[in-house]
Write a protein that holds these residues in place. Structure first.
Motif, PDB file in Angstrom:
ATOM      1  N   THR A   1       0.835  -1.207   0.000  1.00 29.89           N
ATOM      2  CA  THR A   1       0.000   0.000   0.000  1.00 29.89           C
ATOM      3  C   THR A   1       0.867   1.254   0.000  1.00 29.89           C
ATOM      4  N   MET A   2       1.979   1.211   0.756  1.00 28.18           N
ATOM      5  CA  MET A   2       2.903   2.347   0.775  1.00 28.18           C
ATOM      6  C   MET A   2       3.466   2.605  -0.625  1.00 28.18           C
ATOM      7  N   ILE A   3       3.905   1.539  -1.303  1.00 21.55           N
ATOM      8  CA  ILE A   3       4.450   1.680  -2.650  1.00 21.55           C
ATOM      9  C   ILE A   3       3.380   2.219  -3.601  1.00 21.55           C
ATOM     10  N   ALA A   4       2.139   1.719  -3.445  1.00 22.28           N
ATOM     11  CA  ALA A   4       1.039   2.226  -4.265  1.00 22.28           C
ATOM     12  C   ALA A   4       0.795   3.705  -3.990  1.00 22.28           C
ATOM     13  N   GLY A   5       0.866   4.094  -2.705  1.00 18.98           N
ATOM     14  CA  GLY A   5       0.666   5.497  -2.345  1.00 18.98           C
ATOM     15  C   GLY A   5       1.723   6.396  -2.954  1.00 18.98           C
ATOM     16  N   ILE A   6       2.977   5.950  -2.913  1.00 19.97           N
ATOM     17  CA  ILE A   6       4.065   6.730  -3.505  1.00 19.97           C
ATOM     18  C   ILE A   6       3.849   6.859  -5.014  1.00 19.97           C
TER      19      ILE A   6
ATOM     20  N   VAL B   1       7.198  -8.093  -3.446  1.00 16.56           N
ATOM     21  CA  VAL B   1       7.520  -9.477  -3.082  1.00 16.56           C
ATOM     22  C   VAL B   1       8.866  -9.885  -3.664  1.00 16.56           C
ATOM     23  N   SER B   2       9.128  -9.514  -4.914  1.00 17.54           N
ATOM     24  CA  SER B   2      10.391  -9.911  -5.540  1.00 17.54           C
ATOM     25  C   SER B   2      11.579  -9.223  -4.887  1.00 17.54           C
TER      26      SER B   2
ATOM     27  N   GLY C   1      -1.143  -5.398  -9.765  1.00 18.07           N
ATOM     28  CA  GLY C   1      -0.355  -6.624  -9.863  1.00 18.07           C
ATOM     29  C   GLY C   1       1.128  -6.343  -9.933  1.00 18.07           C
ATOM     30  N   PHE C   2       1.492  -5.319 -10.676  1.00 19.64           N
ATOM     31  CA  PHE C   2       2.916  -4.957 -10.786  1.00 19.64           C
ATOM     32  C   PHE C   2       3.463  -4.522  -9.436  1.00 19.64           C
ATOM     33  N   LEU C   3       2.702  -3.693  -8.708  1.00 18.20           N
ATOM     34  CA  LEU C   3       3.170  -3.218  -7.405  1.00 18.20           C
ATOM     35  C   LEU C   3       3.368  -4.374  -6.437  1.00 18.20           C
TER      36      LEU C   3
END
Length: 349
Positions: free
Chosen positions: A237-242, A260-261, A253-255
């Motif tokens: 969610t943090m990465i999506a927010g950024i 995870v990777s 899906g990419f985020l």
């Protein structure tokens, strides 16, 4: 995407003052040319574009003989929107554009400002600025209730004699407007504008700080291994927010696969510490307390490392590409590189 809000800006001015050029110079997506417009009042249309959390209300009625009637319709429209229970529908800010080369403030502009100031903060924008000669002060004097009067030049100009005038005032306009937009919609404004990359980055750092606190709080709960499943969604969610703050169009899906990777590879050392903290929580009494403390610190550390690495990757790509959105592969490669560098440095400490 929903939580970043939506910002609505009214932009008024006579034909030829350079409103479209100004809008496209400040906001992402060649907004005026490619956005979808619809009329909302006589002489005013709303322009939106998919993926950009912004609506521009373009007022074109100042040239009309019955501009006072148009102004009254606009005032009522803004007043009605202000009564809405959904703040995303409010008009949050108005720019009144006046061309510097005209050297005058018309009655229509003064009347419009007087109708708007009771409902929305209004900024005076002097467009096509080349030589002030006291005009900015004149606008101040005639329209004293404006929050500010800012001279801008949206495009680079090159003259036959080789003299060049670079764009000016856009960053000042964006910074001033950011202070006027309600707090709940500042992420939307930061995402929509393309003038100030540091403004986006400041909002992104706040998102990382909030996610770090949340992850640490989850990890501190003394339940063995329960935190791992809850922390990963916080980080995604943090990465999506950024991503939303920077206004980039990447998929859910990419985020998810990105986080995870990265954690499964470069983050293996930190994940090892998470497993240790989970095992410690199995020990009654002091063991659970120690495990919770280690887990909270580790969760916060991983979350900050992820967030800051992602910010560094996005910032470098946008700076390198002059604001052009990078591809998903470019983001993934840069993110992994920055995260490896971050945890290597932290490991040496």
């Amino acid at each position: 995407m929903n939580e970043r809000g939506h910002v609505n800006i009214l932009i008024a001015g006579r034909s030829g003052v350079g409103k479209s050029t100004l809008i496209n110079s400040v906001f992402d997506g060649d907004f005026v040319r490619t956005g979808v417009g619809k009329p909302v009042t006589q002489g005013t249309r709303e322009i939106r574009k998919e993926g950009i959390p912004l609506s521009i209300f373009d007022t074109r009625g100042l040239e009309m003989a019955n501009y006072k009637e148009s102004d009254e319709q606009l005032r009522k429209f803004i007043a009605d929107r202000r009564l809405s229970t959904d703040p995303k529908t409010h008009i949050h800010l108005a720019w009144i554009c006046i061309a510097e080369d005209l050297r005058r403030v018309e009655d229509a502009e003064q009347d419009l400002v007087s109708r708007l100031i009771d409902y929305v903060p209004v900024v005076g924008v002097i467009t096509k600025s080349r030589a002030d000669q006291g005009f900015r002060q004149k606008v101040h004097d005639l329209l004293p209730k404006l929050t500010n009067v800012i001279r801008v030049r949206a495009l680079r100009e090159e003259f036959d004699d080789g003299h060049v005038l670079e764009p000016m005032g856009l960053k000042e306009l964006v910074e001033h407007s950011m202070q006027l937009v309600p707090e709940a919609h500042r992420r939307a404004f930061a995402a929509a504008q393309k003038v100030d990359l540091d403004m986006k980055t400041s909002q992104a750092h706040q998102a990382v700080a909030a996610a770090s606190v949340t992850a640490g709080g989850i990890a501190a709960v003394p339940i063995p291994f329960a935190d791992a499943a809850a922390i990963i969604p916080v980080q995604i969610t943090m990465i999506a927010g950024i991503t939303a703050i920077y206004g980039l169009p990447v998929t859910e899906g990419f985020l998810s696969s990105l986080v995870v990777s990265v954690l499964g590879g470069a983050g293996g050392a930190f994940l090892g510490r998470t497993i240790v903290s989970g095992l410690l929580k199995l020990i009654p009494g002091a063991g659970s307390v120690a495990g919770g403390a280690i887990g909270a610190a580790t969760a916060g550390l991983i979350t900050v490392a992820l967030g800051e690495a992602y910010i560094a990757a996005i910032y470098s790509l946008l700076a390198k590409n002059a604001g052009k959105a990078p591809s998903e592969q470019e983001i993934a490669d840069a993110f992994k590189k920055e995260f490896v560098a971050a945890i290597t440095m932290r490991g040496k400490r």
